[in-house]
Scaffold this active site. Structure first.
Site, short mmCIF file in Angstrom:
data_model
loop_
_atom_site.label_atom_id
_atom_site.label_comp_id
_atom_site.label_asym_id
_atom_site.label_seq_id
_atom_site.Cartn_x
_atom_site.Cartn_y
_atom_site.Cartn_z
CE LYS A 79 -0.42 3.70 6.43
NZ LYS A 79 0.98 3.25 6.55
CB SER A 154 2.05 2.40 2.86
OG SER A 154 2.28 2.31 4.26
CB SER A 178 4.95 3.30 5.58
OG SER A 178 4.99 2.43 4.49
N1 GLN Z 1 7.73 0.15 1.10
C1 GLN Z 1 7.83 -0.82 2.13
C2 GLN Z 1 6.94 -1.99 1.81
O1 GLN Z 1 6.31 -1.97 0.83
C3 GLN Z 1 7.48 -0.22 3.47
C4 GLN Z 1 6.05 -0.15 3.75
C5 GLN Z 1 5.73 0.28 5.16
O2 GLN Z 1 6.57 0.81 5.89
N2 GLN Z 1 4.50 0.02 5.57
O3 GLN Z 1 6.87 -2.95 2.51
#
Ligand code: GLN
Length: 487
Positions: A79, A154, A178
């Site tokens: 990532k 994400s 994410s």
């Molecule tokens: N959807 C969540 C956020 O926007 C989780 C994102 C994540 O785990 N990086 O914060």
């Protein structure tokens, strides 16, 4: 069997046995990426030349018997918020432009030492803020099962790369879901370890008290093999735990007899997409048939998890992102008048809308007058959530619930209704707030053919139990073996 069908562990074994070389595997993979990534946009950066050079060296070491890891010679995608020496690490943001770190994240260093080959950096929501991979500066990633749908986020690039055969396995990061949610939307297996089980050194911080790096792969065995390599105490990250653990991979025996499983109660299932609820119930039933004891429970404080998470995550993000000011890294605005204006112009032009929203919200909840009302209160709720999980784990081994209330939404829909998008994190954020290990396992498909994920959450440091439940399920089902046809 072509490399597309192979899991990481199978490919590692084939390379060790001499059925194919690490370089051949890599070339086949890059061919697949060339055919497919124009449709999916899973990668921000590819590292073909460096990967081939690394694969040649690893192949020589394997032949000399110097590399024993199951991942030796296996390609892995990373990532784009995990630092890779000399290789662009943009966090999918304009503000990190051409930022090429001068060091590797600890997880990257460990993977390289084990002989894994870094093939490139995957697309994501900007600074890992989002649930769809649509907030990337580099454009959205598409879901390989239906390119009109989002891959989740994400870590959408990592999940889509594995699902489309553009990666054998990948790393993601998980602050509020994410790793698990994109794994669920893309029909692959993803694991968020216990907070502190894996080093965050070199992970560009979103919310430091919640962030964890973990694997996204084709099955639980691959997740365990990757975890074996990346887990452990790191002197560069003071929050890592100094814990002895057996090999996660070697501990997978698929035995769940007598295991006590708390299934999310029917009361909560009624608000869900019907197909998702049915698949998750069938998942629990399969474990019951394998000898586990399943009982329904309410998830602790479920109505408070989203507000607490979004306050804490935004607060930490506003502080962590203060370092991006046009001086030290990446992008700098060309149009400014004095130092304050340089910061303003750089941050205004360099950050996208979602990131700016989080910085504003975070600065607000930390500001004097609101600190106690919001931030302190959210920390108290976090503590209550942790305690109520402890209570559940005094009676149960594991919790089973959905990863997300629905399957992947259409591209372009979620950002129009951000509140709804935030609410869809309801089943994932608790594990981060309480620091628990949690797994996303493919457990079926909805009527339109989109994958559904079941979530298994365990007590802190019970990774083996969590992974074993997922493995037990995958031993008797084949949802994780179905692959998306991208065209
Ligand atoms: N959807 C969540 C956020 O926007 C989780 C994102 C994540 O785990 N990086 O914060």
């Amino acid at each position: 069997m072509g490399i597309e069908e192979m899991t990481a562990v199978e490919l590692g074994r084939a390379i060790k046995e001499g059925t194919l070389t690490a370089v051949e595997a890599l070339e086949a993979l890059f061919e697949k990426i060339e055919q497919t990534d124009t449709h999916i946009n899973a990668y921000i950066t590819l590292a073909r030349e460096d990967a081939i050079t690394a694969a040649r060296k690893v192949q020589a070491k394997i032949e000399a018997g110097e590399l024993a890891s199951p991942l030796a010679g296996v390609p892995i995608a990373i990532k784009d918020n995990i630092c890779t020496h000399g290789l662009k690490t943009s966090c999918a943001s304009k503000i990190l432009g051409d930022f090429a770190p001068v060091y590797n994240a600890t997880v990257v260093e460990k993977l390289k030492d084990a002989g894994a080959i870094i093939i490139g950096k995957t697309n994501m929501d900007e600074f890992a803020m989002g649930s769809t991979t649509e907030t990337s500066f580099y454009g959205p990633t598409k879901n390989p099962w239906n390119t009109n749908k989002v891959p989740g986020g994400s870590s959408g690039g990592s999940a889509a790369a594995v699902a489309s055969g553009e990666a054998v396995c990948a790393l993601g990061s998980d602050t509020g879901g994410s790793i698990r949610q994109p794994s669920s939307y893309c029909g692959v297996t993803g694991f968020k370890p216990t907070y502190g089980a894996v080093s965050r050194f070199g992970l560009v911080a979103y919310a430091s008290s919640l962030d964890q790096i973990g694997p996204i792969a084709k099955d639980v065995r691959d997740c365990a093999a990757i975890l074996d390599v990346i887990a452990g105490k790191d002197k560069m990250d003071g929050t890592t735990l100094d814990i002895e653990h057996p090999s996660y991979l070697a501990s997978l025996n698929g035995d769940v007899k007598g295991m006590k499983i708390a299934l999310l109660s029917e009361r909560h299932m009624t608000g869900l997409d019907g197909d998702v609820a049915a698949c998750v119930k069938a998942f629990a039933k399969t474990l019951e048939d394998a000898g586990a004891v399943v009982e329904e429970v309410d998830l602790p404080l479920i109505d408070y998890v989203i507000p607490a998470y979004y306050i804490i995550a935004a607060a930490e993000a506003s502080s962590n992102l203060a370092r991006f000011d046009g001086i030290k890294y990446g992008f700098r605005s060309g149009d400014y008048d004095g130092i304050t204006d340089l910061y303003n112009a750089t941050r205004s032009e360099g950050f996208g809308d979602e990131t700016k929203k989080r910085i504003l919200l975070g600065s607000f909840v930390l500001s004097s007058g609101y600190y106690d009302a919001y931030y302190q209160k959210a920390l108290k709720v976090k503590n209550l959530i942790k305690n109520s999980f402890d209570e559940i784990y005094s009676k149960f081994d594991l919790i089973v619930c959905p990863v997300a209330p629905t399957t992947a939404p259409e591209l372009g829909k979620s950002l129009q209704d951000p509140l709804q998008m935030y609410l869809s994190d309801v089943f994932t954020v608790s594990a981060n707030l309480a620091g628990l290990p949690a797994l996303s396992v493919p457990c079926g498909f909805d009527k339109s053919g989109m994958p559904v994920g079941a979530q298994v959450i365990g007590q802190r440091l019970q990774e083996t139990k969590v992974l074993n439940a997922g493995h037990a399920y995958q031993m008797v089902t084949d949802h994780h073996k179905r692959t998306a046809e991208v065209n």
